[in-house]
Motif scaffolding. Structure first.
Motif, PDB file in Angstrom:
ATOM      1  N   TYR A  66      23.665   3.577 -17.197  1.00 35.07           N
ATOM      2  CA  TYR A  66      22.317   3.342 -16.677  1.00 35.07           C
ATOM      3  C   TYR A  66      21.571   2.448 -17.662  1.00 35.07           C
ATOM      4  CZ  TYR A  66      18.302   4.514 -13.695  1.00 35.07           C
ATOM      5  OH  TYR A  66      17.274   4.461 -12.788  1.00 35.07           O
ATOM      6  N   GLU A  67      20.689   1.646 -17.112  1.00 37.02           N
ATOM      7  CA  GLU A  67      19.937   0.696 -17.944  1.00 37.02           C
ATOM      8  C   GLU A  67      18.450   0.740 -17.562  1.00 37.02           C
ATOM      9  OE1 GLU A  67      21.434  -3.347 -19.168  1.00 37.02           O
ATOM     10  OE2 GLU A  67      20.012  -3.974 -17.615  1.00 37.02           O
ATOM     11  N   VAL A  68      17.602   0.778 -18.600  1.00 36.12           N
ATOM     12  CA  VAL A  68      16.149   0.801 -18.411  1.00 36.12           C
ATOM     13  C   VAL A  68      15.535  -0.337 -19.211  1.00 36.12           C
ATOM     14  CG1 VAL A  68      14.024   2.073 -18.915  1.00 36.12           C
ATOM     15  CG2 VAL A  68      15.986   3.267 -17.924  1.00 36.12           C
ATOM     16  N   THR A  69      14.672  -1.108 -18.597  1.00 32.52           N
ATOM     17  CA  THR A  69      13.978  -2.193 -19.291  1.00 32.52           C
ATOM     18  C   THR A  69      12.552  -1.756 -19.624  1.00 32.52           C
ATOM     19  OG1 THR A  69      15.292  -3.871 -18.148  1.00 32.52           O
ATOM     20  CG2 THR A  69      13.214  -4.595 -19.136  1.00 32.52           C
ATOM     21  N   VAL A  70      12.223  -1.874 -20.918  1.00 30.39           N
ATOM     22  CA  VAL A  70      10.909  -1.487 -21.417  1.00 30.39           C
ATOM     23  C   VAL A  70      10.193  -2.735 -21.913  1.00 30.39           C
ATOM     24  CG1 VAL A  70       9.652  -0.087 -23.107  1.00 30.39           C
ATOM     25  CG2 VAL A  70      11.771   0.783 -22.100  1.00 30.39           C
ATOM     26  N   ARG A  71       9.028  -3.005 -21.353  1.00 29.63           N
ATOM     27  CA  ARG A  71       8.249  -4.168 -21.766  1.00 29.63           C
ATOM     28  C   ARG A  71       6.856  -3.724 -22.203  1.00 29.63           C
ATOM     29  NH1 ARG A  71       8.452  -7.363 -17.247  1.00 29.63           N
ATOM     30  NH2 ARG A  71      10.499  -8.075 -17.993  1.00 29.63           N
ATOM     31  N   ASP A  72       6.475  -4.144 -23.409  1.00 28.50           N
ATOM     32  CA  ASP A  72       5.163  -3.780 -23.968  1.00 28.50           C
ATOM     33  C   ASP A  72       4.918  -2.279 -23.875  1.00 28.50           C
ATOM     34  OD1 ASP A  72       4.622  -6.466 -24.500  1.00 28.50           O
ATOM     35  OD2 ASP A  72       3.790  -6.792 -22.505  1.00 28.50           O
ATOM     36  N   GLY A  73       5.977  -1.502 -24.153  1.00 25.99           N
ATOM     37  CA  GLY A  73       5.831  -0.056 -24.232  1.00 25.99           C
ATOM     38  C   GLY A  73       5.875   0.687 -22.920  1.00 25.99           C
ATOM     39  N   SER A 115      11.677  -1.569 -15.134  1.00 27.62           N
ATOM     40  CA  SER A 115      12.766  -1.610 -14.159  1.00 27.62           C
ATOM     41  C   SER A 115      13.931  -0.772 -14.647  1.00 27.62           C
ATOM     42  CB  SER A 115      13.233  -3.055 -13.910  1.00 27.62           C
ATOM     43  OG  SER A 115      13.792  -3.599 -15.085  1.00 27.62           O
ATOM     44  N   ALA A 116      14.884  -0.519 -13.734  1.00 25.08           N
ATOM     45  CA  ALA A 116      16.075   0.256 -14.072  1.00 25.08           C
ATOM     46  C   ALA A 116      17.229  -0.221 -13.209  1.00 25.08           C
ATOM     47  CB  ALA A 116      15.829   1.743 -13.868  1.00 25.08           C
ATOM     48  N   ALA A 117      18.454   0.049 -13.670  1.00 23.46           N
ATOM     49  CA  ALA A 117      19.647  -0.349 -12.925  1.00 23.46           C
ATOM     50  C   ALA A 117      20.801   0.570 -13.294  1.00 23.46           C
ATOM     51  CB  ALA A 117      20.014  -1.796 -13.227  1.00 23.46           C
ATOM     52  N   ASP A 118      21.749   0.716 -12.361  1.00 26.44           N
ATOM     53  CA  ASP A 118      22.907   1.576 -12.623  1.00 26.44           C
ATOM     54  C   ASP A 118      23.940   0.913 -13.530  1.00 26.44           C
ATOM     55  OD1 ASP A 118      22.056   3.753 -11.091  1.00 26.44           O
ATOM     56  OD2 ASP A 118      22.786   2.826  -9.242  1.00 26.44           O
ATOM     57  N   THR A 119      23.928  -0.416 -13.571  1.00 25.41           N
ATOM     58  CA  THR A 119      24.925  -1.160 -14.344  1.00 25.41           C
ATOM     59  C   THR A 119      24.233  -2.058 -15.359  1.00 25.41           C
ATOM     60  OG1 THR A 119      26.378  -1.205 -12.402  1.00 25.41           O
ATOM     61  CG2 THR A 119      26.885  -2.738 -14.194  1.00 25.41           C
ATOM     62  N   PRO A 120      24.719  -2.112 -16.587  1.00 28.08           N
ATOM     63  CA  PRO A 120      24.121  -3.020 -17.573  1.00 28.08           C
ATOM     64  C   PRO A 120      24.134  -4.462 -17.077  1.00 28.08           C
ATOM     65  CG  PRO A 120      25.595  -1.475 -18.651  1.00 28.08           C
ATOM     66  CD  PRO A 120      25.794  -1.294 -17.177  1.00 28.08           C
ATOM     67  N   GLY A 131       9.181  -8.863 -27.020  1.00 26.36           N
ATOM     68  CA  GLY A 131       8.360  -7.745 -26.587  1.00 26.36           C
ATOM     69  C   GLY A 131       9.035  -6.848 -25.579  1.00 26.36           C
ATOM     70  N   THR A 132      10.283  -7.156 -25.247  1.00 25.10           N
ATOM     71  CA  THR A 132      11.049  -6.375 -24.277  1.00 25.10           C
ATOM     72  C   THR A 132      12.280  -5.772 -24.951  1.00 25.10           C
ATOM     73  OG1 THR A 132      10.341  -7.780 -22.440  1.00 25.10           O
ATOM     74  CG2 THR A 132      12.336  -6.478 -22.111  1.00 25.10           C
ATOM     75  N   THR A 133      12.584  -4.525 -24.613  1.00 27.59           N
ATOM     76  CA  THR A 133      13.800  -3.862 -25.069  1.00 27.59           C
ATOM     77  C   THR A 133      14.524  -3.300 -23.869  1.00 27.59           C
ATOM     78  OG1 THR A 133      12.801  -3.231 -27.193  1.00 27.59           O
ATOM     79  CG2 THR A 133      14.767  -2.020 -26.503  1.00 27.59           C
ATOM     80  N   VAL A 134      15.825  -3.565 -23.783  1.00 21.48           N
ATOM     81  CA  VAL A 134      16.652  -3.002 -22.728  1.00 21.48           C
ATOM     82  C   VAL A 134      17.431  -1.834 -23.327  1.00 21.48           C
ATOM     83  CG1 VAL A 134      18.526  -3.402 -21.100  1.00 21.48           C
ATOM     84  CG2 VAL A 134      16.849  -5.208 -21.537  1.00 21.48           C
ATOM     85  N   LEU A 135      17.248  -0.654 -22.727  1.00 20.81           N
ATOM     86  CA  LEU A 135      17.965   0.542 -23.155  1.00 20.81           C
ATOM     87  C   LEU A 135      19.183   0.729 -22.263  1.00 20.81           C
ATOM     88  CD1 LEU A 135      14.947   2.966 -23.674  1.00 20.81           C
ATOM     89  CD2 LEU A 135      16.204   1.715 -25.447  1.00 20.81           C
ATOM     90  N   PHE A 179      13.753   8.590 -16.751  1.00 25.12           N
ATOM     91  CA  PHE A 179      12.618   7.703 -16.984  1.00 25.12           C
ATOM     92  C   PHE A 179      12.111   7.167 -15.640  1.00 25.12           C
ATOM     93  CE2 PHE A 179      13.418   6.249 -21.634  1.00 25.12           C
ATOM     94  CZ  PHE A 179      13.767   7.547 -21.988  1.00 25.12           C
ATOM     95  N   SER A 180      10.819   6.950 -15.560  1.00 28.97           N
ATOM     96  CA  SER A 180      10.246   6.429 -14.321  1.00 28.97           C
ATOM     97  C   SER A 180       9.435   5.170 -14.601  1.00 28.97           C
ATOM     98  CB  SER A 180       9.349   7.474 -13.662  1.00 28.97           C
ATOM     99  OG  SER A 180       8.330   7.899 -14.552  1.00 28.97           O
ATOM    100  N   THR A 181       9.335   4.301 -13.598  1.00 28.14           N
ATOM    101  CA  THR A 181       8.588   3.056 -13.742  1.00 28.14           C
ATOM    102  C   THR A 181       7.135   3.345 -14.121  1.00 28.14           C
ATOM    103  OG1 THR A 181      10.003   1.984 -12.099  1.00 28.14           O
ATOM    104  CG2 THR A 181       7.873   0.940 -12.573  1.00 28.14           C
ATOM    105  N   GLY A 182       6.643   2.614 -15.112  1.00 25.28           N
ATOM    106  CA  GLY A 182       5.284   2.797 -15.596  1.00 25.28           C
ATOM    107  C   GLY A 182       5.160   3.805 -16.716  1.00 25.28           C
ATOM    108  N   GLU A 183       6.225   4.548 -16.988  1.00 23.96           N
ATOM    109  CA  GLU A 183       6.190   5.551 -18.055  1.00 23.96           C
ATOM    110  C   GLU A 183       6.121   4.880 -19.420  1.00 23.96           C
ATOM    111  OE1 GLU A 183       8.681   9.570 -19.373  1.00 23.96           O
ATOM    112  OE2 GLU A 183       9.525   8.158 -17.917  1.00 23.96           O
TER     113      GLU A 183
END
Length: 411
Positions: free
Chosen positions: A234-241, A245-250, A258-262, A275-279
């Motif tokens: 699973y992949e989660v994109t975090v921008r400015d904290g 967005s999220a995805a099942d595949t990297p 300013g962006t980190t992809v987990l 994790f949920s969008t906007g969190e």
């Protein structure tokens, strides 16, 4: 062991084709130089000299190219050569010229191929930690995920050669420390810009990674590089904290500042699915040194072969190859860069045990093996030149693109 300061201050004799060396681990420096060889150290820049010589090794004569660098010279500094992204490669000569270096060698082992995972893109990213100009670029992959020869007993992918902000060279170990925090949970960070993540972990990818696919990070296991890719990712994109967005595949593509992809695999993926969008998400990471806490200007991965003037126990003494290594002398005030020649006449090379012995004869107290074979490259400027030239013969017939190197700068 590695990382301790040693201030013996012993005067080291200049080594240029001496015949008085006794055999050590099967290698001795030959007295006769081949045609065109440098007979003594030639100045590349203030505080930087170059020399070359033959070495009589267990499996034949090989040819060495050496840079001696006075780290205490006011006009000398060293830094990481790199192509601008962790998941990218470039020729050492091109990186040296673009960054303005007067000399340098190739650096860490790297993710060179993915034959075990058809359809997965090889990242070109290095194995160990990397720091450039004081900026942390990446952390180390699990030991079982590394490329290169087997590690000597007691060493890990976290071992580095580094030069601190105090100007001294040392061997050390850099461990990733990081967390991912939300209002509901705090997760340990298992990776930073790595081509392989520990099983069950969450890794962070930043703009330093580049645009290469992040799928490789979820392939293999901590003990088996060739194990299949995980099916639970699973992949989660975090921008400015905030989660955007999220995805099942990297995914792939450049990551904006300013962006980190987990990226999570197995248990890590299961945590990221919460994790949920906007969190709001807070991500912290850094490399922690095992030594005395001095901040590093430069750090590059590989593995130690010499500590306190003594070869590490268990070094391989049977497999010979073209090698690159870096040595530390005079309590960290001097650096030695060694690359063997890959021309057909010299390709028998040295064993790792012979590398340790050679570095000790050159005056090193500590030494560190870097990537070898077709990667081994030493570059330096000649008198009056504004660009470096390759001084050894790469064994593949041309420079191999590599992820990083050690650069020497003047002025």
């Amino acid at each position: 062991m590695a990382g301790r300061r040693r201030r013996r201050g012993a005067v080291r004799a200049v080594l240029a084709f001496l015949t008085a060396f006794g055999a050590l681990t099967g290698a001795s420096l030959a007295g006769a130089a081949p045609a065109g060889a440098v007979q003594k150290g030639v100045r590349v820049a203030p505080g930087v000299t170059y020399e070359e010589f033959d070495i009589k090794a267990a499996k034949g004569v090989t040819h060495a190219h050496v840079l001696r660098v006075d780290l205490g010279h006011p006009q000398v500094r060293v830094d990481l050569l790199h192509p601008g992204a962790v998941a990218a490669r470039g020729r050492i000569s091109a990186m040296a010229n673009s960054q303005g270096a007067v000399a340098g060698v190739n650096g860490d082992f790297f993710n060179i191929t993915e034959t075990q995972h058809p359809g997965v893109e090889a990242t070109g990213a290095s194995v160990g930690p990397a720091i450039a100009t004081g900026r942390t670029l990446k952390a180390a992959v699990p030991n079982g995920q590394r490329f290169g020869p087997a590690l000597p007993p007691g060493t890990t992918t976290e071992d580095v050669f580094g030069v601190g902000t105090d100007g001294l060279a040392r061997l050390d170990r850099l461990t990733l420390r990081g967390t991912v925090r939300t209002a509901e949970a705090q997760l340990p960070l298992g990776g930073l810009n790595q081509y392989a993540l520990p099983v069950g972990s969450v890794g962070a990818f930043t703009s330093d990674w580049g645009s290469v696919s992040r799928v490789r990070a979820t392939c293999g296991t901590d003990t088996d590089r060739a194990a299949p890719c995980s099916t639970d990712t699973y992949e989660v994109t975090v921008r400015d904290g905030e989660v955007v967005s999220a995805a099942d595949t990297p995914g792939s593509g450049p990551i904006a500042a300013g962006t980190t992809v987990l990226v999570g695999r197995e248990a890590g993926a299961q945590q990221l699915r919460k994790f949920s969008t906007g969190e709001s998400v807070e991500i912290e990471h850094g490399l922690v040194a095992a030594a005395d806490g001095v901040a590093y200007r430069l750090a590059v991965g590989g593995y130690p072969v010499l500590s306190g003037g003594q070869p590490l126990p268990g070094l391989d003494d049977t497999t010979s190859a073209v090698r690159t290594a870096v040595g530390i002398a005079d309590g960290g005030r001097r650096m030695l860069l060694l690359a063997l020649d890959g021309a057909a006449a010299y390709r028998s090379g040295l064993t790792i045990a012979e590398v340790a012995g050679t570095m000790r004869k050159l005056g090193a107290e500590d030494a560190f093996s870097l990537d070898g074979g077709g990667s081994s490259t030493l570059v330096a400027r000649t008198a009056g030149a504004s660009a470096v030239s390759v001084r050894n013969h790469p064994s593949g017939g041309a420079e191999r693109p590599v992820p990083n190197g050690i650069g020497v700068f003047s002025g």
